[in-house]
Design a protein around this motif. Structure first.
Motif, mmCIF file in Angstrom:
data_model
loop_
_atom_site.group_PDB
_atom_site.id
_atom_site.type_symbol
_atom_site.label_atom_id
_atom_site.label_comp_id
_atom_site.label_asym_id
_atom_site.label_seq_id
_atom_site.Cartn_x
_atom_site.Cartn_y
_atom_site.Cartn_z
ATOM 1 N N PHE A 160 0.796 -1.225 0.000
ATOM 2 C CA PHE A 160 0.000 0.000 0.000
ATOM 3 C C PHE A 160 0.829 1.274 0.000
ATOM 4 N N PHE A 161 2.067 1.210 0.415
ATOM 5 C CA PHE A 161 2.863 2.400 0.662
ATOM 6 C C PHE A 161 4.019 2.485 -0.338
ATOM 7 N N ALA A 162 3.766 3.145 -1.468
ATOM 8 C CA ALA A 162 4.784 3.270 -2.521
ATOM 9 C C ALA A 162 5.344 1.893 -2.889
ATOM 10 N N LYS A 163 4.443 0.947 -3.100
ATOM 11 C CA LYS A 163 4.786 -0.434 -3.456
ATOM 12 C C LYS A 163 5.576 -1.159 -2.368
ATOM 13 N N LYS A 164 5.416 -0.683 -1.135
ATOM 14 C CA LYS A 164 6.036 -1.352 0.002
ATOM 15 C C LYS A 164 4.932 -1.903 0.898
ATOM 16 N N ALA A 165 5.245 -2.999 1.568
ATOM 17 C CA ALA A 165 4.249 -3.732 2.348
ATOM 18 C C ALA A 165 3.827 -2.996 3.612
ATOM 19 N N GLY A 166 2.578 -3.247 3.974
ATOM 20 C CA GLY A 166 2.056 -2.688 5.208
ATOM 21 C C GLY A 166 0.637 -3.157 5.466
ATOM 22 N N PHE A 167 0.034 -2.571 6.476
ATOM 23 C CA PHE A 167 -1.283 -2.981 6.945
ATOM 24 C C PHE A 167 -2.231 -1.779 6.968
ATOM 25 N N ILE A 168 -3.500 -2.045 6.703
ATOM 26 C CA ILE A 168 -4.547 -1.035 6.834
ATOM 27 C C ILE A 168 -5.721 -1.691 7.545
ATOM 28 N N SER A 169 -6.239 -1.019 8.567
ATOM 29 C CA SER A 169 -7.403 -1.561 9.258
ATOM 30 C C SER A 169 -8.618 -1.477 8.336
ATOM 31 N N LYS A 170 -9.538 -2.389 8.498
ATOM 32 C CA LYS A 170 -10.736 -2.393 7.669
ATOM 33 C C LYS A 170 -11.520 -1.088 7.858
ATOM 34 N N LYS A 171 -11.497 -0.562 9.076
ATOM 35 C CA LYS A 171 -12.189 0.698 9.351
ATOM 36 C C LYS A 171 -11.583 1.852 8.550
ATOM 37 N N TRP A 172 -10.262 1.867 8.381
ATOM 38 C CA TRP A 172 -9.589 2.949 7.679
ATOM 39 C C TRP A 172 -9.498 2.725 6.172
ATOM 40 N N LEU A 173 -9.821 1.544 5.690
ATOM 41 C CA LEU A 173 -9.707 1.259 4.262
ATOM 42 C C LEU A 173 -10.478 2.258 3.400
ATOM 43 N N PRO A 174 -11.728 2.591 3.715
ATOM 44 C CA PRO A 174 -12.433 3.561 2.865
ATOM 45 C C PRO A 174 -11.735 4.920 2.791
ATOM 46 N N VAL A 175 -11.208 5.390 3.897
ATOM 47 C CA VAL A 175 -10.507 6.678 3.908
ATOM 48 C C VAL A 175 -9.252 6.591 3.047
ATOM 49 N N PHE A 176 -8.494 5.539 3.250
ATOM 50 C CA PHE A 176 -7.263 5.337 2.495
ATOM 51 C C PHE A 176 -7.564 5.190 1.001
ATOM 52 N N ALA A 177 -8.579 4.406 0.678
ATOM 53 C CA ALA A 177 -8.935 4.185 -0.724
ATOM 54 C C ALA A 177 -9.408 5.475 -1.391
ATOM 55 N N ASN A 178 -10.225 6.256 -0.711
ATOM 56 C CA ASN A 178 -10.691 7.513 -1.299
ATOM 57 C C ASN A 178 -9.533 8.471 -1.544
ATOM 58 N N TYR A 179 -8.597 8.521 -0.635
ATOM 59 C CA TYR A 179 -7.424 9.368 -0.836
ATOM 60 C C TYR A 179 -6.648 8.905 -2.070
ATOM 61 N N ARG A 180 -6.439 7.608 -2.174
ATOM 62 C CA ARG A 180 -5.682 7.066 -3.305
ATOM 63 C C ARG A 180 -6.440 7.188 -4.623
ATOM 64 N N ARG A 181 -7.771 7.302 -4.561
ATOM 65 C CA ARG A 181 -8.591 7.413 -5.774
ATOM 66 C C ARG A 181 -8.770 8.851 -6.237
ATOM 67 N N ASP A 182 -8.059 9.760 -5.637
ATOM 68 C CA ASP A 182 -8.132 11.158 -6.033
ATOM 69 C C ASP A 182 -9.550 11.710 -5.924
ATOM 70 N N GLY A 183 -10.244 11.335 -4.851
ATOM 71 C CA GLY A 183 -11.576 11.873 -4.588
ATOM 72 C C GLY A 183 -12.733 11.083 -5.161
ATOM 73 N N TYR A 184 -12.475 10.120 -6.017
ATOM 74 C CA TYR A 184 -13.553 9.292 -6.565
ATOM 75 C C TYR A 184 -14.092 8.368 -5.481
ATOM 76 N N ASP A 185 -15.410 8.156 -5.451
ATOM 77 C CA ASP A 185 -15.907 7.031 -4.671
ATOM 78 C C ASP A 185 -15.790 5.807 -5.576
ATOM 79 N N PHE A 186 -15.952 4.619 -5.007
ATOM 80 C CA PHE A 186 -15.655 3.423 -5.803
ATOM 81 C C PHE A 186 -16.575 3.260 -7.006
ATOM 82 N N ASP A 187 -17.876 3.446 -6.836
ATOM 83 C CA ASP A 187 -18.800 3.245 -7.958
ATOM 84 C C ASP A 187 -18.482 4.179 -9.119
#
Length: 145
Positions: free
Chosen positions: A85-112
């Motif tokens: 998840f971190f510049a192609k380096k390994a790490g962990f993300i809590s399920k609770k924080w996944l939506p926040v992390f994913a939205n940041y990485r998606r440049d503001g897009y929601d998944f749909d």
């Protein structure tokens, strides 16, 4: 983990250090508390599993004390994700924080919207269905906002 003079070095703590994570349960609790955590040392001092565990236990093959083995056990629990998840380096993300992390990485897009604009492949949609089985396709947007 750094390569110093051709030798790989693990930067850990002592067993009795208050920052020390001693087992898988403590690691999961910490990751859930902070939201996400790189596996190895990075630009942020002290912000990695490596820097919160005992260096001597890495690659010891002891399932109780070896942080390298913990990553597999943690991933099997399904409340913390393990990946690059971190510049192609390994790490962990809590399920609770996944939506926040994913939205940041998606440049503001929601998944749909990302999927509808063909910026996410079907395999990502299938992953989302596995992570959030209670959500219908049209409701994934609401969960991940």
């Amino acid at each position: 983990m750094g390569n110093e003079a051709g030798e790989w070095i693990i930067h850990g703590v002592t067993w009795d250090d208050p920052k020390c994570i001693h087992d898988v349960d403590e690691a999961v609790e910490y990751i859930n508390r902070v939201g996400f955590l790189p596996l190895f040392k990075n630009e942020i001092p002290g912000f990695s599993l490596e820097e919160r565990t005992v260096a001597e236990y890495w690659w010891s093959d002891d399932p109780v004390r070896d942080p390298w083995r913990w990553r597999i056990a943690i991933a099997k629990r399904h409340d913390v994700l393990y990946g690059q998840f971190f510049a192609k380096k390994a790490g962990f993300i809590s399920k609770k924080w996944l939506p926040v992390f994913a939205n940041y990485r998606r440049d503001g897009y929601d998944f749909d919207a990302l999927f509808e604009d063909e910026k996410a492949p079907i395999k990502h949609k299938n992953i989302m269905k596995q992570l959030y089985p209670e959500a219908a396709d049209t409701q994934i947007r609401k969960i991940l906002k």
